[in-house]
Design an enzyme around this catalytic site. Structure first.
Site, PDB file in Angstrom:
ATOM      1  N   HIS B  67       8.083  86.814 -47.340  1.00 10.48           N
ATOM      2  CA  HIS B  67       7.761  85.428 -47.008  1.00 10.48           C
ATOM      3  C   HIS B  67       6.690  85.352 -45.921  1.00 10.48           C
ATOM      4  O   HIS B  67       5.763  84.538 -45.983  1.00 10.48           O
ATOM      5  CB  HIS B  67       9.054  84.724 -46.576  1.00 10.48           C
ATOM      6  N   GLU B  70       3.393  86.026 -47.436  1.00 10.21           N
ATOM      7  CA  GLU B  70       2.946  84.833 -48.172  1.00 10.21           C
ATOM      8  C   GLU B  70       2.214  83.874 -47.218  1.00 10.21           C
ATOM      9  O   GLU B  70       1.114  83.398 -47.519  1.00 10.21           O
ATOM     10  CB  GLU B  70       4.165  84.149 -48.813  1.00 10.21           C
ATOM     11  N   HIS B  71       2.808  83.612 -46.046  1.00 11.27           N
ATOM     12  CA  HIS B  71       2.154  82.732 -45.073  1.00 11.27           C
ATOM     13  C   HIS B  71       0.793  83.277 -44.669  1.00 11.27           C
ATOM     14  O   HIS B  71      -0.189  82.547 -44.614  1.00 11.27           O
ATOM     15  CB  HIS B  71       3.013  82.618 -43.801  1.00 11.27           C
ATOM     16  N   GLU B 142      10.221  77.062 -39.195  1.00 11.28           N
ATOM     17  CA  GLU B 142      10.691  76.925 -40.578  1.00 11.28           C
ATOM     18  C   GLU B 142      12.145  77.396 -40.667  1.00 11.28           C
ATOM     19  O   GLU B 142      12.989  76.760 -41.301  1.00 11.28           O
ATOM     20  CB  GLU B 142       9.792  77.738 -41.517  1.00 11.28           C
TER      21      GLU B 142
END
Lengths: 426, 428
Positions: B67, B70-71, B142
């Site tokens: 993840h 991905e960012h 997040e």
């Protein structure tokens, strides 16, 4: 060719909107009922559609009703509620497969019309009252629905901001109504309200899909008939006014992330000429991932995962929202204020303006790729009392100048800062 | 280029495997303004033990790294990729799941330019110590957001109840502590191992010409110098069939309680047609028991145990799988007992009738037709199916093939007391 072809026909008591398109493998029907937001009726309106979908004369229990829908090739049917400016809107949405794609020859659309008629006009009634069991069950569900707003901190902060900002204005009412009213509702007074709503509400039916207008009209005539009415207008004088200074409200809960929600007044609504300039203002300021808020609060300062603004089209209301650590409150508010004053000072690059026009255009075109998107776009005309086609929308966005955006920015005033602070990072 | 026609659905799918191994699919949707494209790697949160490219030994990487990667793909030397997309009138996004990382855009104009941006930004990594550090604050927020979300907490709480070792039990974003350890070298190592075109799939759906689109992608990929790369070796610990914890309760700052019941899947090595059939049978089974038209749903509703948030879901991929049933409830303990009881009864053949089966099958087919109005659904689900050797466009015939015997046999085979678990969220 126009992007969306809408035919509007006046029927008995409602307007029929037909949008033929061969994009979809399904046909969507949406029934909308609109009335001014009022304390006395809001909770009844929030309960009514759920009671109607709980059973009808022909389908007395939700099991009967849902089984019928499943047999109709898994037709979907749901109810929901919306707030458009100072109006409350009840939606009944049904989506049926187009029989072209099935081993089925019977018209599913006709059966969908017949089903709508059942739910809307043939409720389960005993001695002038709704069915007691259904009303009791749905009162319980409504309580749970209202209580669960507290559990979703973003929704909770939205609701609290509106309560604080619009104290004496019906716009502060929540779409699901008020918890304290529920106990006073019963099978009999709700039935009375049902009759009132169907006699007085402004009614609209949308049909979107691969359909022929004349066939749809025939079905509408044979299944849906109401009495003529003059729709009620929301009382504009009840609107609250802006405080002399920006109001700050802080609340604390045992949560990990603080929710910062800032309410602004824009004094511009859908019916106004500078509505499109305000849309562009919102896009440049906080509407997209290239916007000032996203870039400065998230990307540069690393304070948040989300930082955005949303514009309400009919109230003249804009909300800024971000999730932050409580210790960063002052810094986040300062950055947000700076972005707003940059907008007012005209610190907007050509690039920002062009990007925002391009993505707004894109967003609009994407919206009309879904049946619900088409309906919601067209319904703005009903609520706003101004006829704008999608093509006109696109042209207006394209034409808007930086000066017009700056002039719209000049109208935006921060009203209330609401902060639900967490316990983390203090 | 191959053409695969689905006559009943009136859809045509075009396919080509590029020389570098990238699989490309294009589906034209007539009348749509929008084009939607996903560029997906078969790499998700569960891939945390593997042999990195060019190495001999397994490594264990920090939780949340897929993840995090991905960012970081969106940031380049010359700025933010979001800016490029919006200049071209597109909106871009990405998501990471247990098994996939997908990058996507949707746009109504300049499709080739946007497609080029998509392919290039995902195939040109740029990580620095400074930008990696900066991202920790953003992802930290997040994670905090999900910490406060009772639905997410119930979902992961239940998975953690069911799984002893499998990394599916690790939150996709990791924790604030685990991401603190991530460095740019970790990101490059994961990137080089998992982002080779032979481990990826591109799906383009919308107002596009399939032939031109495939040619465009072929030209773009042809300019890039990829060396052949062997399939990635991943390692997973042996996972018992039984759940880890039969029950857990967490208190949160909420007003409404939640209760979820989980059933841990068996036969998690299934792939292809077998997995597709299993998914269909499980969905029909759960719908017959807990769908809105079932008599049991009505009973539970009337008894005040459930409201409209009540749902069921089944998901299975290589190595893990589970059914979940639950929602908001005023009586979490009672609801847990009833749901478990109903499942156990179903394993003995109760509640399952031909009539209920037929209705559920029709409903699932109708719901599939609604779903394929959505380009997003098609691209995302097609990719998930393809990574598991299944075909999204077989959904209708597979549902039509489900028999009552299938449903009864699967209920008997899958449902067992020691594979059931409950997780409750209670108000503090």
């Amino acid at each position: 060719m126009a992007l969306v072809n809408e035919t509007i026909i006046d029927k008995n008591g409602y307007k029929l909107h037909i949008v033929p398109t061969d994009k979809y493998k399904t046909i969507t029907l949406m029934w909308k009922m609109k009335a001014p937001l009022k304390e006395e009726t809001i909770t009844k309106r929030a309960l009514l559609p759920y009671v109607l979908q709980g059973g009808s004369e022909k389908y007395p229990t939700s099991t009967d009703l849902r089984s019928y829908l499943d047999d109709l090739y898994g037709a979907s049917f749901y109810v929901d509620l919306g707030k458009k400016g100072n109006y409350h809107v009840i939606n009944f949405t049904m989506e049926v497969a187009n029989e072209k794609f099935l081993k089925e020859s019977e018209s599913l659309l006709e059966r969908a019309f017949s089903f709508m008629h059942e739910v809307l006009q043939k409720p389960l009634v005993e001695n002038g009252s709704f069915n007691q069991d259904i009303v009791d069950d749905e009162k319980r569900s409504l309580k749970q629905r209202i209580e669960s707003v507290y559990d979703d901190k973003m929704r909770y902060a939205n609701a609290r901001l509106l309560e604080e900002m619009y104290k004496d204005d019906p716009y502060s009412l929540h779409v699901n109504g008020r918890l304290d009213d529920i106990d006073q509702l019963n099978a009999s007074n709700l039935y009375q309200y049902y009759e009132q709503a169907f006699a007085e509400d402004e009614l609209d039916l949308y049909v979107v899909g691969d359909v022929q207008a004349d066939q749809v009209e025939t079905m509408a005539d044979s299944f849906l008939q109401f009495t003529a009415r003059t729709p009620q207008l929301a009382d504009a004088s009840s609107s609250s006014s802006q405080p002399a200074e920006v109001k700050e409200v802080k609340e604390k809960q045992d949560i990990k992330q603080g929710k910062l929600h800032i309410g602004c007044r824009t004094y511009v609504a859908y019916k106004d000429e500078d509505y499109f300039a305000m849309q562009l203002f919102n896009g440049i300021f906080g509407g997209f991932s290239h916007s000032k808020l996203f870039t400065n609060v998230r990307e540069k300062a690393s304070l948040a995962y989300y930082a955005a603004s949303r514009l309400e089209s009919h109230k003249g209301f804009l909300m800024i929202l971000s999730g932050i650590d409580s210790k960063n409150y002052e810094q986040a508010v300062a950055i947000i204020r700076e972005q707003l004053s940059d907008m007012k000072d005209g610190k907007i690059s050509d690039n920002e303006l062009e990007q925002t026009k391009a993505v707004l255009r894109n967003q609009l075109l994407e919206t009309v790729d879904t049946a619900r998107g088409i309906i919601e776009m067209l319904y703005q005309n009903v609520v706003g009392g101004r006829e704008i086609t999608i093509d006109q929308w696109l042209e207006a966005v394209e034409r808007t100048t930086k000066e017009e955006v700056v002039s719209a920015a000049g109208k935006v005033e921060m009203d209330t800062i609401y902060f639900l602070s967490g316990t983390e990072g203090e | 280029m191959e053409k695969i026609a689905f006559d009943q659905l009136q859809e045509e799918l075009f396919y080509e495997k590029m020389d570098n191994g990238l699989e490309v699919y294009v589906l034209q949707k007539k009348g749509f303004n929008k084009t939607y494209a996903t560029f997906t790697t078969k790499y998700g949160s569960i891939d945390n033990r593997f042999i990195p490219l060019g190495k001999d030994d397994y490594v264990r990487v920090p939780d949340g790294i897929a993840h995090f990667l991905e960012h970081k793909m969106f940031e380049k030397e010359d700025g933010d990729v979001f800016q490029h997309f919006s200049k071209q009138g597109a909106s871009a996004n990405a998501f990471t799941s247990f098994t996939r990382t997908a990058y996507l855009f949707s746009s109504t104009s300049r499709v080739h330019e946007n497609l080029e941006t998509l392919l290039n930004f995902v195939q040109e990594p740029y990580f620095t110590e400074q930008t990696v550090e900066k991202e920790k604050g953003i992802i930290g927020q997040e994670i905090r957001m999900y910490d406060d979300n009772p639905d997410w907490q119930a979902y992961f709480g239940l998975i953690q109840n069911m799984y002893h070792h499998h990394p599916v039990k690790i939150d996709i974003a990791g924790t604030v502590e685990s991401i603190a350890d991530i460095t740019k070298d970790h990101l490059y190592e994961c990137y080089r191992t998992f982002y080779h075109p032979s481990n990826m799939l591109l799906f383009v759906v919308g107002s596009v010409d399939p032939k031109e689109t495939i040619e465009f992608v072929r030209a773009n990929q042809g300019k890039k110098d990829y060396k052949e790369q062997p399939e990635v070796k991943r390692a997973f610990e042996e996972e018992p069939e039984q759940v880890k914890e039969p029950k857990q309760v967490r208190q949160m700052n909420v007003q409404t309680a939640k209760c979820e019941v989980g059933l841990k899947a068996v036969d998690t090595n299934l792939q292809g047609k077998e997995l597709q059939k299993r998914e269909a049978v499980m969905n029909v089974l759960l719908d017959a028991l807990f769908g809105k038209s079932s008599p049991l749903y009505y009973q539970l509703y009337r008894e005040g145990l459930i409201d409209e948030t009540f749902y069921y879901d089944f998901t299975q991929e290589k190595g893990f799988g589970f059914a979940m049933v639950g929602g908001n409830t005023a009586k979490p303990e009672e609801l847990a007992e009833r749901v478990k009881q109903i499942l156990m009864e179903a394993s003995a053949g109760k509640h399952l009738t031909e009539e209920a089966l037929q209705r559920s099958v029709k409903k699932k087919i109708g719901s599939f037709l609604r779903s394929i109005n959505s380009p997003e659904y098609i691209a995302n689900q097609f990719t998930r199916y393809a990574f598991n050797g299944m075909n999204l466009f077989d959904v209708v015939p597979v549902y039509e093939s489900v028999t009552l015997t299938d449903v009864m046999d699967t209920a008997k085979h899958m449902i067992s007391e020691d594979r059931l678990s409950t997780f409750q969220i209670l108000p503090k």
